[in-house]
Design a protein around this motif. Structure first.
Motif, PDB file in Angstrom:
ATOM      1  N   ILE A  60       7.679   0.109  -0.765  1.00  0.00           N
ATOM      2  CA  ILE A  60       6.447  -0.173  -0.022  1.00  0.00           C
ATOM      3  C   ILE A  60       5.294   0.190  -0.945  1.00  0.00           C
ATOM      4  N   GLY A  61       4.597  -0.809  -1.456  1.00  0.00           N
ATOM      5  CA  GLY A  61       3.515  -0.569  -2.399  1.00  0.00           C
ATOM      6  C   GLY A  61       4.051  -0.339  -3.797  1.00  0.00           C
ATOM      7  N   GLY A  62       3.202   0.269  -4.622  1.00  0.00           N
ATOM      8  CA  GLY A  62       3.570   0.531  -6.008  1.00  0.00           C
ATOM      9  C   GLY A  62       2.943  -0.469  -6.955  1.00  0.00           C
ATOM     10  N   GLU A  63       2.431   0.036  -8.083  1.00  0.00           N
ATOM     11  CA  GLU A  63       1.840  -0.811  -9.112  1.00  0.00           C
ATOM     12  C   GLU A  63       2.375  -0.390 -10.468  1.00  0.00           C
ATOM     13  N   TYR A  64       2.652  -1.361 -11.319  1.00  0.00           N
ATOM     14  CA  TYR A  64       3.200  -1.054 -12.636  1.00  0.00           C
ATOM     15  C   TYR A  64       2.166  -0.435 -13.562  1.00  0.00           C
ATOM     16  N   GLY A  65       0.912  -0.859 -13.435  1.00  0.00           N
ATOM     17  CA  GLY A  65      -0.127  -0.323 -14.302  1.00  0.00           C
ATOM     18  C   GLY A  65      -0.033  -0.858 -15.714  1.00  0.00           C
ATOM     19  N   LEU A  66      -1.041  -0.472 -16.531  1.00  0.00           N
ATOM     20  CA  LEU A  66      -1.111  -0.945 -17.916  1.00  0.00           C
ATOM     21  C   LEU A  66      -1.039   0.186 -18.929  1.00  0.00           C
ATOM     22  N   GLY A  67      -0.876   1.398 -18.448  1.00  0.00           N
ATOM     23  CA  GLY A  67      -0.794   2.517 -19.386  1.00  0.00           C
ATOM     24  C   GLY A  67      -1.376   3.774 -18.785  1.00  0.00           C
ATOM     25  N   PRO A  68      -1.595   4.812 -19.601  1.00  0.00           N
ATOM     26  CA  PRO A  68      -2.122   6.087 -19.098  1.00  0.00           C
ATOM     27  C   PRO A  68      -3.538   5.936 -18.549  1.00  0.00           C
ATOM     28  N   GLY A  69      -3.951   6.903 -17.787  1.00  0.00           N
ATOM     29  CA  GLY A  69      -5.312   6.923 -17.275  1.00  0.00           C
ATOM     30  C   GLY A  69      -5.470   6.135 -16.004  1.00  0.00           C
ATOM     31  N   ALA A  70      -6.574   5.404 -15.892  1.00  0.00           N
ATOM     32  CA  ALA A  70      -6.907   4.700 -14.648  1.00  0.00           C
ATOM     33  C   ALA A  70      -5.898   3.627 -14.313  1.00  0.00           C
ATOM     34  N   ASN A  71      -5.263   3.067 -15.342  1.00  0.00           N
ATOM     35  CA  ASN A  71      -4.307   1.988 -15.121  1.00  0.00           C
ATOM     36  C   ASN A  71      -2.861   2.461 -15.194  1.00  0.00           C
ATOM     37  N   ALA A  72      -2.656   3.742 -14.957  1.00  0.00           N
ATOM     38  CA  ALA A  72      -1.301   4.277 -15.002  1.00  0.00           C
ATOM     39  C   ALA A  72      -0.478   3.736 -13.847  1.00  0.00           C
ATOM     40  N   PRO A  73       0.836   3.655 -14.029  1.00  0.00           N
ATOM     41  CA  PRO A  73       1.688   3.175 -12.927  1.00  0.00           C
ATOM     42  C   PRO A  73       1.521   4.034 -11.676  1.00  0.00           C
ATOM     43  N   LYS A  74       1.598   3.381 -10.537  1.00  0.00           N
ATOM     44  CA  LYS A  74       1.508   4.075  -9.247  1.00  0.00           C
ATOM     45  C   LYS A  74       2.816   3.832  -8.499  1.00  0.00           C
ATOM     46  N   PRO A  75       3.589   4.865  -8.245  1.00  0.00           N
ATOM     47  CA  PRO A  75       4.884   4.670  -7.576  1.00  0.00           C
ATOM     48  C   PRO A  75       4.691   4.242  -6.127  1.00  0.00           C
ATOM     49  N   PRO A  76       5.720   3.669  -5.526  1.00  0.00           N
ATOM     50  CA  PRO A  76       5.628   3.263  -4.116  1.00  0.00           C
ATOM     51  C   PRO A  76       5.336   4.451  -3.204  1.00  0.00           C
ATOM     52  N   SER A  77       4.633   4.194  -2.120  1.00  0.00           N
ATOM     53  CA  SER A  77       4.329   5.250  -1.145  1.00  0.00           C
ATOM     54  C   SER A  77       5.549   5.590  -0.296  1.00  0.00           C
ATOM     55  N   ASP A  78       6.470   4.644  -0.183  1.00  0.00           N
ATOM     56  CA  ASP A  78       7.671   4.873   0.624  1.00  0.00           C
ATOM     57  C   ASP A  78       8.665   3.757   0.307  1.00  0.00           C
ATOM     58  N   TYR A  79       9.826   3.840   0.949  1.00  0.00           N
ATOM     59  CA  TYR A  79      10.851   2.811   0.760  1.00  0.00           C
ATOM     60  C   TYR A  79      11.438   2.421   2.108  1.00  0.00           C
ATOM     61  N   ILE A  80      11.840   1.158   2.206  1.00  0.00           N
ATOM     62  CA  ILE A  80      12.669   0.726   3.332  1.00  0.00           C
ATOM     63  C   ILE A  80      14.106   1.006   2.931  1.00  0.00           C
ATOM     64  N   GLN A  81      14.766   1.860   3.672  1.00  0.00           N
ATOM     65  CA  GLN A  81      16.095   2.315   3.285  1.00  0.00           C
ATOM     66  C   GLN A  81      17.161   1.279   3.655  1.00  0.00           C
ATOM     67  N   PRO A  82      18.272   1.254   2.915  1.00  0.00           N
ATOM     68  CA  PRO A  82      19.348   0.287   3.198  1.00  0.00           C
ATOM     69  C   PRO A  82      19.951   0.511   4.574  1.00  0.00           C
ATOM     70  N   GLY A  83      20.459  -0.557   5.153  1.00  0.00           N
ATOM     71  CA  GLY A  83      21.131  -0.469   6.439  1.00  0.00           C
ATOM     72  C   GLY A  83      21.302  -1.848   7.054  1.00  0.00           C
ATOM     73  N   PRO A  84      22.352  -2.028   7.846  1.00  0.00           N
ATOM     74  CA  PRO A  84      22.587  -3.340   8.463  1.00  0.00           C
ATOM     75  C   PRO A  84      21.732  -3.552   9.707  1.00  0.00           C
ATOM     76  N   ASN A  85      21.350  -4.804   9.925  1.00  0.00           N
ATOM     77  CA  ASN A  85      20.699  -5.239  11.158  1.00  0.00           C
ATOM     78  C   ASN A  85      19.536  -4.323  11.550  1.00  0.00           C
ATOM     79  N   GLN A  86      18.625  -4.131  10.632  1.00  0.00           N
ATOM     80  CA  GLN A  86      17.466  -3.288  10.896  1.00  0.00           C
ATOM     81  C   GLN A  86      16.345  -4.105  11.533  1.00  0.00           C
ATOM     82  N   ARG A  87      15.750  -3.542  12.571  1.00  0.00           N
ATOM     83  CA  ARG A  87      14.626  -4.205  13.249  1.00  0.00           C
ATOM     84  C   ARG A  87      13.331  -3.741  12.593  1.00  0.00           C
ATOM     85  N   LEU A  88      12.620  -4.651  11.939  1.00  0.00           N
ATOM     86  CA  LEU A  88      11.407  -4.313  11.212  1.00  0.00           C
ATOM     87  C   LEU A  88      10.182  -4.828  11.947  1.00  0.00           C
TER      88      LEU A  88
END
Length: 494
Positions: free
Chosen positions: A305-333
């Motif tokens: 959920i979210g996340g940006e690769y960025g272009l390098g250190p500083g202002a354009n550094a990568p931003k990891p996802p804020s959260d994840y949708i976890q694996p599982g069968p037949n999930q109601r989203l």
């Protein structure tokens, strides 16, 4: 008084019966005959004249007339209940009897008014949706829309090819990128549908030779002077916004020049005539999923959920996802999570995202059951007005609805274009090989004679069937049933 209550109830269920019992026999018989006749006519139209009903459901003028009729019938029914009770109640009722009778009539009238109001509001919501999203041919402009026979639009169209665009336009953005580009190729006889995903970073997207854009980009959409290097500004997802700004009006009069550009390019790249487009604002996508009450999907690996690769250190550094949708069968989203299930790509490949997008479409089609449409149609219609653009004309909506009903019950497959061989990096896709794969998948029984369709001369493919594998994996270049592709088979996401 008890007898009057019973008669009032039966008089409500069968309008006119109370009038008949109360002495107004001619009027009561007429109203009962009219009520029974309306029920019979409604059943006949629903069972035997479905085409006319569908035509009514997508005609703004007829929908307005239907609203007036619904309101008039509701008011007439309320009057009949009140008049019937006055005729059959005791001549000298007690205070308690009058109170009970008044309460009964009030409850019955309320029970009539609520569904009548809901029905009228639903019809008006449908009218607003049709009028705002689907324009008549005379009031809309398109540089790529085909001319067809309205009475039988699929007579010379064995396969209808519909371009599906997911654009990230919205507040705070100066342009739009079509991160999601798919083609739904629909057999107009059976409803069997093949989905073809185009990668957002394809380069050198071709144009038909008879298109003005072919003269602008004879070697495809890229800058040949820079050599075979990565050129993100010439990715497929940049065409929608970039070309209309640079060559505005080159295609002629159109209400959505970006969509026409992508239609032409996809037509040449895939060797198919793209008939119409349906564009979805991804921000509005969340609203329609919420209106449907969510969608059920199988989550085979963690989706960011979210996340940006960025272009390098500083202002354009990568931003990891804020959260994840976890694996599982037949999930109601809900809408928020369904949007990220379709869009999330941080740490994942584009093909995995394309697969999730196809599965999301498959889930939405499966979630559109009659009960949901009836109870939440106003919310669905309101959300659809905000998120949809299309060049499908109003005049063809009855035929499209009939075709959509076939698709709902038919087979939906994905055509694998063999990324590893034909576009491993997206820089220089092998469009000739891609067209050959599509031709074989849509028409596997066709004789192997004649030249493969070229980028300059896209051709319409005849109707055909697709092969259905029995496992979740598929051989590159074959068609895979989406029920298999979207099943629960946990992986690392690729």
């Amino acid at each position: 008084m008890r007898q009057a209550v019973v008669r009032t109830l039966f008089g409500t269920l069968l309008p006119g019966l109370g009038l008949f019992i109360g002495g107004r026999r001619r009027l009561g018989a007429f109203v009962m005959s009219l009520s029974i006749g309306l029920v019979v006519i409604g059943a006949y139209l629903g069972l035997a004249r479905r085409d006319e009903v569908l035509a009514l459901a997508v005609s703004p003028n007829q929908l307005l007339f239907a609203t007036v009729v619904v309101v008039a019938l509701g008011i007439g029914w309320v009057w009949i209940v009140v008049a019937s009770h006055k005729l059959i109640r005791p001549v000298s009722p007690t205070y308690t009897g009058r109170l009970v009778g008044s309460l009964l009539v009030g409850v019955l009238c309320f029970g009539i008014a609520v569904p009548t109001t809901l029905a009228a509001q639903t019809v008006m919501a449908q009218r607003d949706l049709v009028g705002s999203v689907f324009q008549s041919e005379g009031n809309s402009k398109s540089a790529t829309r085909p001319t067809v026979n309205r009475k039988d639009p699929w007579a010379n169209t064995p396969r209808l090819n519909l371009l599906l665009l997911g654009a990230d336009d919205g507040a705070g953005r100066t342009g739009a990128r079509t991160d999601t580009v798919m083609v739904a190729s629909i057999d107009t006889k059976t409803g069997d549908t093949s989905l073809i995903s185009l990668s957002r970073n394809w380069m050198r997207m071709p144009f038909p030779a008879n298109s003005p854009l072919h003269a602008k980009y004879p070697d495809g959409f890229w800058d040949p002077s820079r050599g075979n290097v990565e050129q993100p500004e010439f990715y497929l997802d940049a065409m929608y916004d970039t070309i209309p700004k640079k060559y505005h009006g080159v295609l002629g009069a159109t209400d959505n020049e970006g969509a026409d550009v992508v239609k032409l390019a996809a037509s040449a790249a895939l060797g198919l005539d793209i008939d119409y487009y349906m564009q979805v604002n991804l921000a509005g996508f969340q609203q329609i999923v919420d209106a449907l009450g969510g969608v059920s999907v199988n989550v085979n690996y963690r989706v960011p959920i979210g996340g940006e690769y960025g272009l390098g250190p500083g202002a354009n550094a990568p931003k990891p996802p804020s959260d994840y949708i976890q694996p599982g069968p037949n999930q109601r989203l809900d809408g928020f999570h369904a949007l990220w299930f379709a869009r999330g790509r941080y740490g994942l490949s584009d093909p995995s995202r394309q697969e999730r997008q196809r599965c999301t479409i498959h889930a939405i089609v499966s979630s559109a059951n009659p009960a949901t449409l009836v109870t939440k149609y106003q919310q669905i219609a309101a959300a659809s007005q905000q998120m949809l653009r299309t060049d499908i004309p109003q005049e063809l909506l009855p035929a499209f609805i009939q075709l959509a009903m076939k698709v709902k019950q038919a087979k939906v497959t994905n055509i694998d274009l063999n990324k590893d061989q034909n576009f491993p990096t997206g820089k220089n896709p092998n469009y000739t090989a891609i067209r050959a794969i599509i031709e074989k998948a849509l028409n596997p029984a066709a004789p192997k004679t004649g030249p493969i369709a070229t980028a300059s001369t896209p051709t319409r493919k005849p109707a055909g069937s697709t092969k259905k594998p029995t496992t979740a994996t598929t051989t590159p270049g074959t068609a895979q049933n989406l029920n298999d592709a979207c099943a629960y088979h946990p992986t690392n996401g690729g």
